[in-house]
Scaffold this motif. Structure first.
Motif, PDB file in Angstrom:
ATOM      1  N   LYS A   1      -6.922  -6.400   2.155  1.00  0.00           N
ATOM      2  CA  LYS A   1      -7.378  -5.418   1.187  1.00  0.00           C
ATOM      3  C   LYS A   1      -8.694  -5.611   1.169  1.00  0.00           C
ATOM      4  O   LYS A   1      -9.443  -5.169   1.442  1.00  0.00           O
ATOM      5  CB  LYS A   1      -7.060  -5.194  -0.181  1.00  0.00           C
TER       6      LYS A   1
ATOM      7  N   GLU B   1     -10.281  -4.467   4.703  1.00  0.00           N
ATOM      8  CA  GLU B   1     -10.034  -3.540   4.845  1.00  0.00           C
ATOM      9  C   GLU B   1     -11.614  -2.792   3.952  1.00  0.00           C
ATOM     10  O   GLU B   1     -12.278  -2.396   4.603  1.00  0.00           O
ATOM     11  CB  GLU B   1      -8.835  -2.697   4.138  1.00  0.00           C
ATOM     12  N   GLU B   2     -11.792  -3.302   3.062  1.00  0.00           N
ATOM     13  CA  GLU B   2     -12.788  -2.846   2.140  1.00  0.00           C
ATOM     14  C   GLU B   2     -14.294  -3.147   2.378  1.00  0.00           C
ATOM     15  O   GLU B   2     -15.202  -2.736   2.492  1.00  0.00           O
ATOM     16  CB  GLU B   2     -13.311  -3.400   0.857  1.00  0.00           C
TER      17      GLU B   2
ATOM     18  N   GLN C   1      -2.742   0.841   8.056  1.00  0.00           N
ATOM     19  CA  GLN C   1      -4.039   0.307   7.811  1.00  0.00           C
ATOM     20  C   GLN C   1      -4.703   1.504   8.968  1.00  0.00           C
ATOM     21  O   GLN C   1      -6.032   1.658   8.316  1.00  0.00           O
ATOM     22  CB  GLN C   1      -3.837  -1.314   9.204  1.00  0.00           C
TER      23      GLN C   1
ATOM     24  N   GLU D   1      -1.575   6.196  -2.862  1.00  0.00           N
ATOM     25  CA  GLU D   1      -1.707   4.800  -1.313  1.00  0.00           C
ATOM     26  C   GLU D   1      -1.822   6.281  -0.706  1.00  0.00           C
ATOM     27  O   GLU D   1      -2.822   7.043   0.504  1.00  0.00           O
ATOM     28  CB  GLU D   1      -2.048   3.776  -0.605  1.00  0.00           C
TER      29      GLU D   1
ATOM     30  N   PHE E   1       1.057  -0.997  -0.175  1.00  0.00           N
ATOM     31  CA  PHE E   1      -0.033  -0.204  -0.090  1.00  0.00           C
ATOM     32  C   PHE E   1       0.749   1.988   0.403  1.00  0.00           C
ATOM     33  O   PHE E   1       0.430   2.809  -0.623  1.00  0.00           O
ATOM     34  CB  PHE E   1      -0.583  -0.001   1.376  1.00  0.00           C
TER      35      PHE E   1
END
Length: 288
Positions: A221, A224-225, A245, A17, A12
């Motif tokens: 990812k 997290e989404e 994060q 990002e 990331f």
């Protein structure tokens, strides 16, 4: 640091990002506004936790906002996971633990007398560091909780399983093999299955203890989404060692050190302008 975490951070750590984080920071509210937008869902007052003779949590007082992502950060051994376990009373399973103080969920002191522990735990969906699917099919993993709470009938259970597999972003990947053993899924899929299993009992709060640390970057990812989508319906509290994060997804950040809360506030405020010297040193990487 766990190798997976290094890979995740590198994955990331890109100009795009960083720009996203900068844009999101401008949109986040300050500490005076956040609890006007998100009422406290969990309130901790003068919490002390002792394990045998060790004083693990020391006079912890804080509020955790409703329908937002709260990340608890700090070095190993600072009490992050212990604090998380006080929210669903998992610490009660040990005879060596002594707890003083109040933990209020929806205004109810969950450590008070005559509290229905199962009802409290039903409010909390826990996602552990490593996925722990039950030794049964994908379908039965998600249906397990509803069955325990008295929901039966193939039609009802099928609807629940589909709903929460979709909510966990897994339905399209497994809809044609629901009777397959859950342990045949990839690690990332297993973690999303565990998330679906927790959501199937209709909790109010999702707790995550290093929930992405055992996953590859792509699976991390996806999780997290999912958290970013799910905060519209749930309060989410995550313990994480990965500062990037927390920057990406947190609305609110709690920094702990040696069992105490050093600083808490909106993510943008903590990362851009921490008030405490100890917080600044931790965020700058002077210790971990």
């Amino acid at each position: 640091m766990i190798p997976n975490l290094i890979r995740i951070e590198r994955y990331f750590d890109s100009p795009a990002e960083k720009l996203l984080i900068k844009k999101e920071s401008r949109n986040q509210v300050n500490v005076d506004q956040i609890f006007k937008i998100h009422k406290p869902h969990i309130s901790v007052r003068n919490l002390n936790v002792y394990l045998t003779k060790n004083h693990i949590l020391k006079n912890v007082s804080l509020d955790i906002p409703d329908k937002a992502i709260t990340c608890i950060i700090g070095p190993s051994g600072c009490g992050k996971t212990t604090l998380l376990k006080t929210f669903n009373r998992l610490l009660q399973n040990s005879h060596d633990v002594k707890i003083d103080g109040d933990v209020l969920v929806d205004g109810e002191n969950i450590h008070g007398k005559n509290v229905d522990i199962e009802a409290i735990r039903k409010k909390m969906g826990l996602l552990s560091q490593k996925p722990c699917p039950l030794p049964m099919s994908i379908f039965d993993n998600v249906a397990y909780g509803p069955r325990v709470h008295g929901i039966h009938g193939k039609k009802n259970l099928s609807s629940i399983v589909e709903k929460h597999l979709k909510e966990a972003g897994l339905w399209d990947e497994v809809k044609d093999r629901l009777k397959s053993p859950a342990n045949r899924l990839s690690i990332g899929q297993q973690q999303r299955l565990c998330l679906a299993r927790g959501l199937a009992v209709e909790p109010e709060i999702i707790l995550g203890d290093e929930a992405t640390s055992a996953l590859d970057p792509i699976s991390s990812k996806k999780i997290e989404e999912l958290f970013l989508e799910l905060k519209e319906k749930y309060s989410i509290v995550l313990v994480t060692h990965t500062l990037r994060q927390a920057r990406r997804i947190a609305d609110y950040v709690i920094f702990m050190y040696l069992g105490e809360v050093v600083e808490a506030g909106p993510s943008a405020e903590i990362f851009a302008n921490p008030k405490e010297q100890l917080t600044r040193e931790y965020l700058s990487g002077n210790f971990s």
